[in-house]
Design a protein around this motif. Structure first.
Motif, PDB file in Angstrom:
ATOM      1  N   UNK A   5      44.919  -9.752  -7.793  1.00  0.00           N
ATOM      2  CA  UNK A   5      43.809  -8.813  -7.567  1.00  0.00           C
ATOM      3  C   UNK A   5      43.079  -9.113  -6.260  1.00  0.00           C
ATOM      4  N   UNK A   6      42.832  -8.038  -5.512  1.00  0.00           N
ATOM      5  CA  UNK A   6      42.002  -8.120  -4.316  1.00  0.00           C
ATOM      6  C   UNK A   6      40.648  -7.461  -4.533  1.00  0.00           C
ATOM      7  N   UNK A   7      40.594  -6.498  -5.475  1.00  0.00           N
ATOM      8  CA  UNK A   7      39.333  -5.812  -5.785  1.00  0.00           C
ATOM      9  C   UNK A   7      39.172  -5.705  -7.291  1.00  0.00           C
ATOM     10  N   UNK A   8      37.974  -6.072  -7.753  1.00  0.00           N
ATOM     11  CA  UNK A   8      37.611  -5.890  -9.157  1.00  0.00           C
ATOM     12  C   UNK A   8      36.278  -5.157  -9.189  1.00  0.00           C
ATOM     13  N   UNK A   9      36.286  -3.960  -9.763  1.00  0.00           N
ATOM     14  CA  UNK A   9      35.076  -3.142  -9.815  1.00  0.00           C
ATOM     15  C   UNK A   9      34.784  -2.785 -11.273  1.00  0.00           C
ATOM     16  N   UNK A  10      33.557  -3.106 -11.702  1.00  0.00           N
ATOM     17  CA  UNK A  10      33.126  -2.821 -13.066  1.00  0.00           C
ATOM     18  C   UNK A  10      31.847  -2.002 -12.969  1.00  0.00           C
ATOM     19  N   UNK A  11      31.882  -0.749 -13.388  1.00  0.00           N
ATOM     20  CA  UNK A  11      30.702   0.110 -13.243  1.00  0.00           C
ATOM     21  C   UNK A  11      30.459   0.923 -14.507  1.00  0.00           C
ATOM     22  N   UNK A  12      29.170   1.163 -14.780  1.00  0.00           N
ATOM     23  CA  UNK A  12      28.756   1.948 -15.948  1.00  0.00           C
ATOM     24  C   UNK A  12      29.359   1.394 -17.237  1.00  0.00           C
ATOM     25  N   UNK A  13      29.128   0.117 -17.466  1.00  0.00           N
ATOM     26  CA  UNK A  13      29.644  -0.526 -18.674  1.00  0.00           C
ATOM     27  C   UNK A  13      28.493  -1.215 -19.416  1.00  0.00           C
ATOM     28  N   UNK A  14      28.819  -1.768 -20.559  1.00  0.00           N
ATOM     29  CA  UNK A  14      27.837  -2.547 -21.321  1.00  0.00           C
ATOM     30  C   UNK A  14      27.932  -4.028 -21.034  1.00  0.00           C
ATOM     31  N   UNK A  15      28.493  -4.404 -19.897  1.00  0.00           N
ATOM     32  CA  UNK A  15      28.721  -5.807 -19.557  1.00  0.00           C
ATOM     33  C   UNK A  15      27.434  -6.630 -19.636  1.00  0.00           C
ATOM     34  N   UNK A  16      27.487  -7.722 -20.400  1.00  0.00           N
ATOM     35  CA  UNK A  16      26.347  -8.621 -20.477  1.00  0.00           C
ATOM     36  C   UNK A  16      26.749 -10.092 -20.321  1.00  0.00           C
TER      37      UNK A  16
END
Length: 398
Positions: A79-90
Motif C-alpha cells: 500500500x502507498x495510500x490508505x484513506x478512511x473517510x466517513x466511518x465510525x473509526x475510533x
C-alpha cells in the motif's frame, strides 16, 4: 429497472483480481477502479481477500468500521495510500501501519469518534509524505514526537479537529515539511516557541481560526529568512497584544515585505489596541520601556561591577609583589669573600676569606676563569645543620 439495478450492484460488489472461490466476494462491497486501486463501502473491517498487490485502498461511508488493526492491513504491505473517510473509526492500533513500509499517504477524514494516535504509530513509515487528519471533532491529543524523524514528510494537514496542544518536539527531525495546516482547531491556545524553528523548507503555514493568543517570531522566522515561506495565515485568533507579543511585533515590523505574505488579523486586547492590525503595530506600543528607577538600578549595578573588577586587579598585583619578595629575601643573598692564592708543591691553591668589597663582581655559579692573578670571588659554604638550628635560619622552601 430491477435488472439494471442488479447489474450495478453486481459491478460494485465485484473485487478485481480475487479468485472466484474467495469466501468474502459475496459479503463485501468493494470496487476495483484499476489493477491497483480498491474502494470499499459500508464495511466493518478490512477485507482479507483483496489483491495482495493493492496500492491504493479507500474505505468510505462505513459507519460500522470502528477499528483499524495490524491484522487487517498486514496482508497489503504494498500500500502507498490508505484513506478512511466517513466511518465510525475510533480505534487506530499503534501497530496497524507497522508493515506498510511503502506507505506515502494516510488520510483519516470525518471519523467522529477517534480521539488520538498512540505514540510511535508512524515509527516504521519512513516513506510517509502526507498525513491528513481532518474533520474529526473528538480528536484532541497529539503525543510527543508523533511525527518526528519522518524524513519524507512534506504535508501535515490537521485542520478542523479539537486539538488542545501541540508539543514542541512534534516534528523533531522531520526537516522536509513544506505545508502545515492547523486551522480551525478552536481549542488550541498556544504554540510552543520553537515548534517550527527548524523547518527551513516550510512554504505554507496556517493557524487561522484557532484560540491562539501569542505569536513568536520563531514560528515563521527560519523559513521566511531562507526564502521558502510564501503563505502565513493566522487570522481570526484572539491576539493579546501585550508584552508577550513584543518579540513578534519587533521582528515583523523590521522585516521587509513580511506583511505581503502574511495575514495575522487584529488585536482583541488590551482595550486601547482592540481591533488594531497586528502587523501595523510598532514595538513601542507593546514593548515595556525601563522606568527611571530601573535605569538607575542598571547603572548602579554596572558601576559596582567595574569597581569590583578594579579592586580584584589591584589585589592581584599586591599579592604578586608580596609573593616575589617572600621567594627572594635579602637575608639569603650571598656575600663574596676574598681569595688567597698560594703555591704548594708547584701547584696553585686558593682559599677564601670574608669580604664586603662592594666593587668586586660576583661570578655566576658554574662559571670558570683562567686569570690566576685575579681569581674570581667565591662564596661562603652553606651553614651546617647545627648552625641552622642554633641561629634559627629561616629558609624558604619552594
Amino acid at each position: 429497472m430491477r435488472l439494471k439495478a442488479a447489474l450495478m450492484l453486481g459491478t460494485f460488489a465485484y473485487v478485481c483480481g480475487v479468485p472466484s472461490n474467495c469466501g468474502c466476494v459475496k459479503k463485501i462491497q468493494c470496487e476495483c477502479k484499476d489493477n491497483q486501486t480498491v474502494i470499499c463501502k459500508d464495511i466493518t473491517h478490512v477485507p482479507s481477500c483483496l489483491p495482495s498487490d493493492t496500492k491504493f485502498l479507500h474505505i468510505v461511508k462505513s459507519p460500522g468500521f470502528v477499528e483499524l488493526t495490524a491484522d487487517g492491513l498486514n496482508t497489503y504491505s504494498s500500500l502507498k495510500l490508505l484513506s478512511v473517510s466517513d466511518t465510525g473509526l475510533r480505534v487506530f492500533d499503534k501497530h496497524a501501519l507497522r508493515k506498510l513500509r511503502d506507505l506515502e499517504t494516510l488520510e483519516i477524514i470525518a471519523a467522529k469518534d477517534i480521539k488520538s494516535f498512540a505514540s510511535g504509530t508512524f515509527e516504521f513509515n519512513g516513506n510517509l509524505r502526507t498525513v491528513k487528519l481532518e474533520n474529526c471533532p473528538s480528536f484532541r491529543t497529539l503525543p510527543s514526537r508523533l511525527f518526528a524523524s519522518l524524513p519524507s514528510l512534506q504535508r501535515l494537514d490537521l485542520r478542523n479537529n479539537s486539538i488542545h496542544e501541540i508539543r514542541e518536539d512534534i516534528l523533531q527531525g522531520s526537516t522536509n515539511v513544506q505545508v502545515i495546516d492547523l486551522s480551525d482547531n478552536t481549542f488550541l491556545k498556544q504554540l510552543p516557541r520553537m515548534t517550527f524553528a527548524h523547518l527551513e523548507l516550510l512554504k505554507q503555514l496556517s493557524v487561522a481560526s484557532c484560540d491562539l493568543e501569542v505569536l513568536y517570531p520563531e514560528h515563521v522566522k527560519t523559513p521566511y529568512e531562507k526564502g521558502s515561506l510564501t503563505h502565513f495565515k493566522a487570522g481570526s485568533n484572539p491576539w493579546k497584544c501585550d508584552n508577550r507579543m513584543c518579540d513578534f511585533v519587533t521582528w515583523s515590523s523590521n522585516t521587509e515585505s513580511f506583511s505581503d505574505i502574511a495575514s495575522v488579523g487584529n488585536c482583541t486586547s488590551p482595550e486601547h489596541l482592540k481591533n488594531h492590525r497586528v502587523l501595523s503595530l510598532q514595538p513601542a506600543a507593546l514593548c515595556p520601556s525601563p522606568s527611571p528607577s530601573q535605569a538607575n538600578g542598571a547603572v548602579f549595578i554596572v558601576l559596582v561591577v567595574m569597581v569590583s573588577c578594579v579592586l580584584v586587579v589591584a589585589a592581584c598585583f599586591l599579592f604578586a609583589g608580596r609573593l616575589a619578595k617572600s621567594c627572594y629575601p635579602a637575608s639569603t643573598s650571598l656575600n663574596p669573600v676574598t681569595i688567597t692564592n698560594t703555591r704548594r708543591n708547584g701547584a696553585e691553591n686558593y682559599s677564601c676569606s670574608d669580604t664586603q668589597d662592594s666593587h668586586r663582581e660576583p661570578v655566576a655559579a658554574g662559571s670558570v676563569t683562567t686569570d690566576s692573578a685575579s681569581p674570581p670571588p667565591c662564596y661562603d659554604d652553606p651553614p651546617s645543620y647545627d648552625e641552622v638550628v642554633k641561629d634559627g635560619f629561616d629558609f624558604q622552601v619552594q
